[in-house]
Design a protein around this motif. Structure first.
Motif, PDB file in Angstrom:
ATOM      1  N   TYR A 212      39.000 -38.891  11.782  1.00 20.39           N
ATOM      2  CA  TYR A 212      38.442 -37.788  12.586  1.00 20.39           C
ATOM      3  C   TYR A 212      36.998 -37.526  12.163  1.00 20.39           C
ATOM      4  O   TYR A 212      36.730 -37.210  11.003  1.00 20.39           O
ATOM      5  CB  TYR A 212      39.293 -36.533  12.407  1.00 20.39           C
ATOM      6  N   VAL A 213      36.075 -37.643  13.117  1.00 17.58           N
ATOM      7  CA  VAL A 213      34.658 -37.369  12.861  1.00 17.58           C
ATOM      8  C   VAL A 213      34.272 -36.007  13.407  1.00 17.58           C
ATOM      9  O   VAL A 213      33.703 -35.175  12.716  1.00 17.58           O
ATOM     10  CB  VAL A 213      33.767 -38.465  13.475  1.00 17.58           C
ATOM     11  N   THR A 214      34.584 -35.746  14.668  1.00 16.08           N
ATOM     12  CA  THR A 214      34.306 -34.443  15.301  1.00 16.08           C
ATOM     13  C   THR A 214      34.954 -34.398  16.674  1.00 16.08           C
ATOM     14  O   THR A 214      35.244 -35.450  17.266  1.00 16.08           O
ATOM     15  CB  THR A 214      32.794 -34.187  15.423  1.00 16.08           C
ATOM     16  N   ASP A 215      35.180 -33.192  17.172  1.00 18.76           N
ATOM     17  CA  ASP A 215      35.642 -33.038  18.555  1.00 18.76           C
ATOM     18  C   ASP A 215      34.598 -32.330  19.402  1.00 18.76           C
ATOM     19  O   ASP A 215      34.864 -31.982  20.542  1.00 18.76           O
ATOM     20  CB  ASP A 215      36.951 -32.243  18.599  1.00 18.76           C
ATOM     21  N   ASP A 216      33.389 -32.136  18.839  1.00 24.46           N
ATOM     22  CA  ASP A 216      32.475 -31.178  19.470  1.00 24.46           C
ATOM     23  C   ASP A 216      31.058 -31.688  19.646  1.00 24.46           C
ATOM     24  O   ASP A 216      30.542 -31.731  20.762  1.00 24.46           O
ATOM     25  CB  ASP A 216      32.453 -29.904  18.608  1.00 24.46           C
ATOM     26  N   THR A 217      30.401 -32.068  18.579  1.00 24.09           N
ATOM     27  CA  THR A 217      28.999 -32.462  18.630  1.00 24.09           C
ATOM     28  C   THR A 217      28.786 -33.687  17.748  1.00 24.09           C
ATOM     29  O   THR A 217      29.103 -33.664  16.568  1.00 24.09           O
ATOM     30  CB  THR A 217      28.071 -31.327  18.144  1.00 24.09           C
TER      31      THR A 217
ATOM     32  N   LEU B  68      46.575 -30.483  10.954  1.00 22.43           N
ATOM     33  CA  LEU B  68      46.967 -31.204  12.163  1.00 22.43           C
ATOM     34  C   LEU B  68      47.305 -32.662  11.892  1.00 22.43           C
ATOM     35  O   LEU B  68      47.635 -33.404  12.814  1.00 22.43           O
ATOM     36  CB  LEU B  68      45.834 -31.124  13.199  1.00 22.43           C
ATOM     37  N   GLY B  69      47.213 -33.080  10.635  1.00 21.99           N
ATOM     38  CA  GLY B  69      47.561 -34.440  10.290  1.00 21.99           C
ATOM     39  C   GLY B  69      46.563 -35.483  10.745  1.00 21.99           C
ATOM     40  O   GLY B  69      46.936 -36.639  10.991  1.00 21.99           O
ATOM     41  N   LEU B  70      45.292 -35.100  10.844  1.00 17.30           N
ATOM     42  CA  LEU B  70      44.265 -36.040  11.295  1.00 17.30           C
ATOM     43  C   LEU B  70      43.727 -36.844  10.111  1.00 17.30           C
ATOM     44  O   LEU B  70      43.531 -36.311   9.022  1.00 17.30           O
ATOM     45  CB  LEU B  70      43.124 -35.287  11.982  1.00 17.30           C
ATOM     46  N   ARG B  71      43.453 -38.106  10.355  1.00 19.90           N
ATOM     47  CA  ARG B  71      43.027 -38.995   9.279  1.00 19.90           C
ATOM     48  C   ARG B  71      41.588 -38.709   8.870  1.00 19.90           C
ATOM     49  O   ARG B  71      40.773 -38.222   9.657  1.00 19.90           O
ATOM     50  CB  ARG B  71      43.172 -40.455   9.716  1.00 19.90           C
ATOM     51  N   GLN B  72      41.285 -39.027   7.641  1.00 14.63           N
ATOM     52  CA  GLN B  72      39.943 -38.804   7.089  1.00 14.63           C
ATOM     53  C   GLN B  72      39.026 -39.951   7.492  1.00 14.63           C
ATOM     54  O   GLN B  72      39.401 -41.116   7.449  1.00 14.63           O
ATOM     55  CB  GLN B  72      40.021 -38.732   5.568  1.00 14.63           C
ATOM     56  N   ALA B  73      37.798 -39.612   7.873  1.00 16.12           N
ATOM     57  CA  ALA B  73      36.783 -40.624   8.166  1.00 16.12           C
ATOM     58  C   ALA B  73      35.988 -40.925   6.907  1.00 16.12           C
ATOM     59  O   ALA B  73      35.813 -40.049   6.062  1.00 16.12           O
ATOM     60  CB  ALA B  73      35.846 -40.142   9.269  1.00 16.12           C
ATOM     61  N   PRO B  74      35.484 -42.146   6.743  1.00 16.81           N
ATOM     62  CA  PRO B  74      34.657 -42.447   5.575  1.00 16.81           C
ATOM     63  C   PRO B  74      33.314 -41.758   5.653  1.00 16.81           C
ATOM     64  O   PRO B  74      32.939 -41.180   6.679  1.00 16.81           O
ATOM     65  CB  PRO B  74      34.511 -43.974   5.635  1.00 16.81           C
ATOM     66  N   GLY B  75      32.555 -41.821   4.577  1.00 20.20           N
ATOM     67  CA  GLY B  75      31.288 -41.094   4.515  1.00 20.20           C
ATOM     68  C   GLY B  75      30.173 -41.723   5.317  1.00 20.20           C
ATOM     69  O   GLY B  75      29.369 -41.022   5.923  1.00 20.20           O
TER      70      GLY B  75
END
Length: 384
Positions: free
Chosen positions: A144-149, A181-188
């Motif tokens: 997950y990176v973003t849902d917005d911007t 929400l169980g969303l996966r982590q995005a790398p840096g």
């Protein structure tokens, strides 16, 4: 109870590389601050002592009079954290975008990433296109990176903005952390691998179909979903660089967010121009009219004042003020031939006749007249 007199808790979050302080007051300030720390945990949320720099003022209290007074003084106010959470997220986003005006290319979009490589698929779409639902669904499979911007640096690195998001499409449910929400982590380290324009169909069976969008059309579409675009230096060229980076923008017609999982994986597996060693394409040669046009004939025109003008594969787009206009091939040639000068319709028709030959129907001057009239009408050309 007033905002200044009530207990304060300050939560600092990092949004698009900018630190924004959320100042929470009111009888329920303590519990709301704790909720903010959890919800914004992936944005480096932490409690601090003082408000510094950019800030958002919030009051959460059971007293309707206190809420009304705080709202009248410009604060976000309500009886509970779930009620004000969406407003807080919007205010933090706006503060972050304002801080990066003229620096970052910012799109109203969602993004997910390959959890290992950081290659991202950027999802662009207006309200109703299913962007937020797609972000929630896809982020259970991808980072997950973003849902917005979505924000890009000049080097096209993508900045994470893993803000809290709605668990469903019902705003009354309030915002939740990506962890809850169980969303996966995005790398840096994140780079764009694909840009996907969402076209959601609410009814009927719609298998997901990918269609590549011509560059000029893609630039015009992305410009309509950009924030503070005019503040950038050569804004259309910044958008064109993004389109080139991902090997062209794709449009997907689909119905359900689950249908996008396989599409996203397909796009992440596809090599981009950066992944393939190719020789750099030569810079296009811009051919303008040779010598001044001193004829006294009528219909002389020149370019209007542009914010930017970009041409790709012979097709151009122009930014006038806040508006981006996609051009036809012939309209692009008219602007290119004019350069920084002016010319009569006869001179333009003569130059295009030499370059392109006789039109299949009609005569060259009538064809030029039609295109010039259209360009004048939309403000791209000015009669002199």
């Amino acid at each position: 109870m007033t905002l200044s007199a009530s207990p304060h808790h300050v939560v600092a979050v990092t949004a698009l590389g900018t630190q924004v302080h959320v100042e929470v007051a009111g009888g329920n300030a303590g519990s709301v601050a704790a909720d903010l720390l959890r919800a914004w945990s992936r944005c480096d949320a932490r409690q601090v002592d003082d408000v510094q720099g950019r800030s958002v003022r919030v009051l959460v209290d059971d007293d309707p009079a206190a809420v009304e007074d705080a709202a009248a003084r410009g604060a976000i106010a309500g009886p509970s954290g779930s009620v004000v959470g969406d407003q807080v997220a919007l205010a933090v986003t706006l503060q972050a975008m304002e801080a990066n005006e003229g620096d970052l290319l910012m799109l109203r979009a969602a993004a997910v990433a390959d959890p290992e490589t950081g290659r991202c698929v950027v999802l662009v779409g207006p309200a109703g296109s299913g962007r937020s639902t797609a972000a929630r669904t896809l982020a259970r499979h991808f980072g997950y990176v973003t849902d917005d911007t979505v924000a890009f640096t000049a080097a096209l690195d993508l900045l994470p903005y893993s803000k809290p998001l709605l668990a469903t499409d019902d705003p009354a449910q309030g915002l939740q952390s990506p962890d809850d929400l169980g969303l996966r982590q995005a790398p840096g380290d994140l780079r764009p691998a694909a840009v996907l324009l969402l076209e959601r169909h609410a009814e009927g069976f719609v298998p997901p179909v990918l269609t590549e969008v011509p560059t000029a059309e893609a630039i015009a579409h992305l410009s309509g979903n950009a924030s503070y675009l005019r503040s950038l230096d050569k804004p259309l060229h910044r958008l064109a660089a993004l389109v080139e980076e991902v090997g062209g923008v794709q449009r997907v017609d689909y119905r359900e967010a689950d249908d996008l999982v396989a599409v996203t994986q397909q796009l992440l597996n596809r090599p981009t121009p950066r992944d393939v060693e190719t020789e750099s394409a030569p810079e296009p040669t811009v051919v303008e009219l040779l010598g001044p046009d001193t004829a006294d004939g009528g219909g002389r025109v020149r370019r209007s004042d542009f914010v930017d003008f970009h041409v790709s594969d012979g097709i151009g787009c122009v930014m006038l003020g806040e508006t981006v206009v996609a051009l036809s091939f012939l309209a692009t040639r008219v602007l290119t031939l004019l350069g920084e000068g002016s010319a009569t319709l006869d001179r333009l028709a003569e130059a295009l006749l030499v370059e392109l030959g006789e039109p299949e129907s009609g005569d060259a001057k009538s064809l030029v007249q039609t295109h010039v009239d259209d360009l004048v009408e939309v403000g791209v050309l000015t009669r002199v």
